[in-house]
Design an enzyme around this catalytic site. Structure first.
Site, short mmCIF file in Angstrom:
data_model
loop_
_atom_site.label_atom_id
_atom_site.label_comp_id
_atom_site.label_asym_id
_atom_site.label_seq_id
_atom_site.Cartn_x
_atom_site.Cartn_y
_atom_site.Cartn_z
N LYS A 105 0.82 -1.21 0.00
CA LYS A 105 0.00 0.00 0.00
C LYS A 105 0.86 1.27 0.00
CE LYS A 105 -4.18 -2.19 0.93
NZ LYS A 105 -3.74 -3.51 1.32
C1 LIG Z 1 -4.39 -4.60 0.84
C2 LIG Z 1 -3.61 -5.86 0.74
C3 LIG Z 1 -3.97 -6.87 -0.15
C4 LIG Z 1 -5.20 -6.78 -1.02
O1 LIG Z 1 -5.09 -5.80 -2.00
P1 LIG Z 1 -6.42 -5.24 -2.74
O2 LIG Z 1 -5.94 -4.07 -3.49
O3 LIG Z 1 -7.38 -4.88 -1.64
O4 LIG Z 1 -6.93 -6.34 -3.58
C5 LIG Z 1 -3.18 -7.98 -0.23
N1 LIG Z 1 -2.09 -8.14 0.56
C6 LIG Z 1 -1.72 -7.19 1.44
C7 LIG Z 1 -0.53 -7.42 2.29
C8 LIG Z 1 -2.46 -6.03 1.55
O5 LIG Z 1 -2.09 -5.08 2.43
#
Ligand SMILES: *Cc1c(COP(=O)(O)O)cnc(C)c1O
Length: 478
Positions: A120
């Site tokens: 993120k």
């Molecule tokens: C947010 C997240 C996901 C999922 O990603 P999306 O964009 O919601 O599909 C997968 N793995 C981790 C570690 C995340 O923080």
């Protein structure tokens, strides 16, 4: 470039108009009016830009891609923002998203080298700089209200801490995040960061954010914005690393690659969809879910059936514990030939009334796989453990629980001659308990996170009630 809503509102809007917004006024999600096309010649240029400097390559590539979508920030400013965001100092590696070869045809792309050790950061760090830039240009301030199951919240807080003109109010499901995640967020003492633990699950937090945002009077009075994965700028930032992964895994633009993506809200893989629509030679986009398999079910059956919070499993890959995928509407809009009226009917009416919609009889459903390249699969706790163990033993690489879900599903979809890039979305230390369960030992901990769980915490626990959250915001802004 103009932006429109997936639910039919085609009022042309510029990037900076939608940057600080969440949903479009009609409840839809923003998408560019067209996907800029990357020709073979242009792709070669982008590869050259990326390869030009070990240190500057990623930032320069980000600038080139963002420039295709943003025409209301001067190019020199946009370039400066990209250079400031994607630095070795922030990501600890000049490649920013380095590729690790596990074996011939199988790669891990590291997206979790940012400040909070999850992918993120890739988007949120840019968003922090874009927000600061745009708010100061307007002479405005913003209160960011968000919902997190862990990684979004900490990424947002680390991106916005200390930024002028911004406050963050981050809701999270009380007691459901890992001790490391809780420590990361709740130990921040910055005045502009507010942690709110909601007695409920992630979807309750998301519903609160929606309820507050739907109160237009409150929203306007307190200048409420969001940084949830529905934010277009986040998605756009994520498009960049699909290009970076492709350039690292291939020598020439005649090659194709596939990506396997640990998925929850469909934000990450939706960026892959956008990259593919632009013409990046992506073969398959493999959507990997955990026990919360809403997305896998859709790609297998054509039925999109959202779950209630009571039916959302608490799993060992908690950032994917999602029962409705908030970005999914973007792909359905494209799948339906960008029919806003029908998208509105499905997401604005059918889902609300029946909790599901069924496209299995729609001739366009097969295109999800055939034309758009989507495949899917799911993983469960024991498969997760087995994958973490096998990956450590076979390749000497310790992966986190989410990445393990993607690797497990990827292995079911590998095609010879097409490299498979598994997106690594977090470092294992964030989910240490499960790593210990799988390997019998603690994962490596970056030095700067030593003893973080013991730090004092700043968090307010609240019932799952939008009004309580509104009152809290009003008081903090008083
Ligand atoms: C947010 C997240 C996901 C999922 O990603 P999306 O964009 O919601 O599909 C997968 N793995 C981790 C570690 C995340 O923080």
């Amino acid at each position: 470039m103009n932006y429109l809503s997936t639910r039919g509102d085609a009022t042309p809007r510029k990037f900076c108009e939608i940057l600080l917004e969440g949903l479009a006024p009609d409840g839809g999600l923003y998408l560019p009016a067209v996907y800029p096309q990357v020709s073979a010649a242009r792709l070669a240029e982008l590869r050259a830009v990326f390869n030009a400097g070990a240190a500057g390559g990623y930032a320069a590539l980000a600038f080139e891609i963002l420039l295709m979508y943003i025409d209301d920030i001067p190019a020199t400013d946009l370039k400066a923002l990209c250079n400031k965001t994607y630095t070795e100092a922030v990501y600890g590696t000049p490649q920013i998203t380095p590729l690790t070869k596990l074996k011939d045809g199988l790669y891990l792309q590291g997206l979790s080298n940012g400040p909070t050790l999850a992918f993120k950061d890739m988007a949120m760090q840019l968003l922090g700089n874009l927000f600061e830039y745009e708010l100061s240009r307007r002479g405005e301030s913003l209160n960011i209200l968000g919902a997190t199951s862990g990684d979004t919240g900490s990424a947002a807080e680390y991106a916005m801490r200390g930024k002028k003109g911004v406050r963050v109010f981050m809701t999270s499901p009380h007691g459901r995040m890992s001790p490391f995640q809780q420590a990361q967020m709740f130990s921040l003492m910055d005045e502009n960061i507010h942690n709110i633990a909601i007695e409920g699950v992630f979807d309750d937090c998301q519903d609160i954010v929606k309820a507050v945002s739907n109160d237009l009077v409150f929203k306007r009075k307190y200048k409420i914005g969001t940084v949830n994965s529905i934010n277009w700028a986040r998605l756009l930032a994520q498009v960049v690393y699909y290009f970076a992964g492709y350039f690292q895994a291939t020598q020439t633009n005649a090659e194709r690659v596939s990506f396997a993506v640990p998925s929850g809200n469909f934000g990450n893989v939706c960026a892959g969809h956008v990259a593919r629509m632009m013409g990046l030679p992506i073969d398959k986009l493999v959507v990997a879910t955990n026990e919360n398999d809403v997305l896998d079910e859709f790609f297998r059956t054509g039925v999109y059936r959202v779950r209630g919070s009571a039916d959302t499993f608490e799993t060992s890959s908690p950032s994917m514990d999602i029962s409705k995928a908030s970005n999914f509407e973007r792909f359905i809009f494209d799948l339906l030939g960008r029919d806003g009226a029908q998208t509105n009917q499905l997401f604005g009416e059918t889902i609300q009334r029946q909790g599901q919609f069924d496209l299995s009889a729609d001739p366009r459903f097969v295109e999800a796989t055939k034309c758009y390249g989507f495949q899917s699969g799911k993983s469960n706790h024991s498969q997760r453990l087995a994958t973490i163990k096998a990956t450590s033993e076979t390749f000497g690489v310790v992966i986190d629980t989410h990445t393990a879900d993607a690797l497990k599903v990827a292995s079911e979809h590998v095609q010879s001659g097409v490299p498979m890039i598994v997106l690594e979305t977090a470092l294992p230390i964030k989910f240490a308990a499960t790593i210990v369960e799988a390997l019998g030992r603690e994962p490596e901990r970056p030095v700067k996170f030593t003893g973080i769980e013991a730090l004092p915490k700043r968090v307010k626990v609240m019932p799952a009630d939008a009004n309580a959250v509104k009152n809290y915001i009003a008081q903090a802004c008083a």
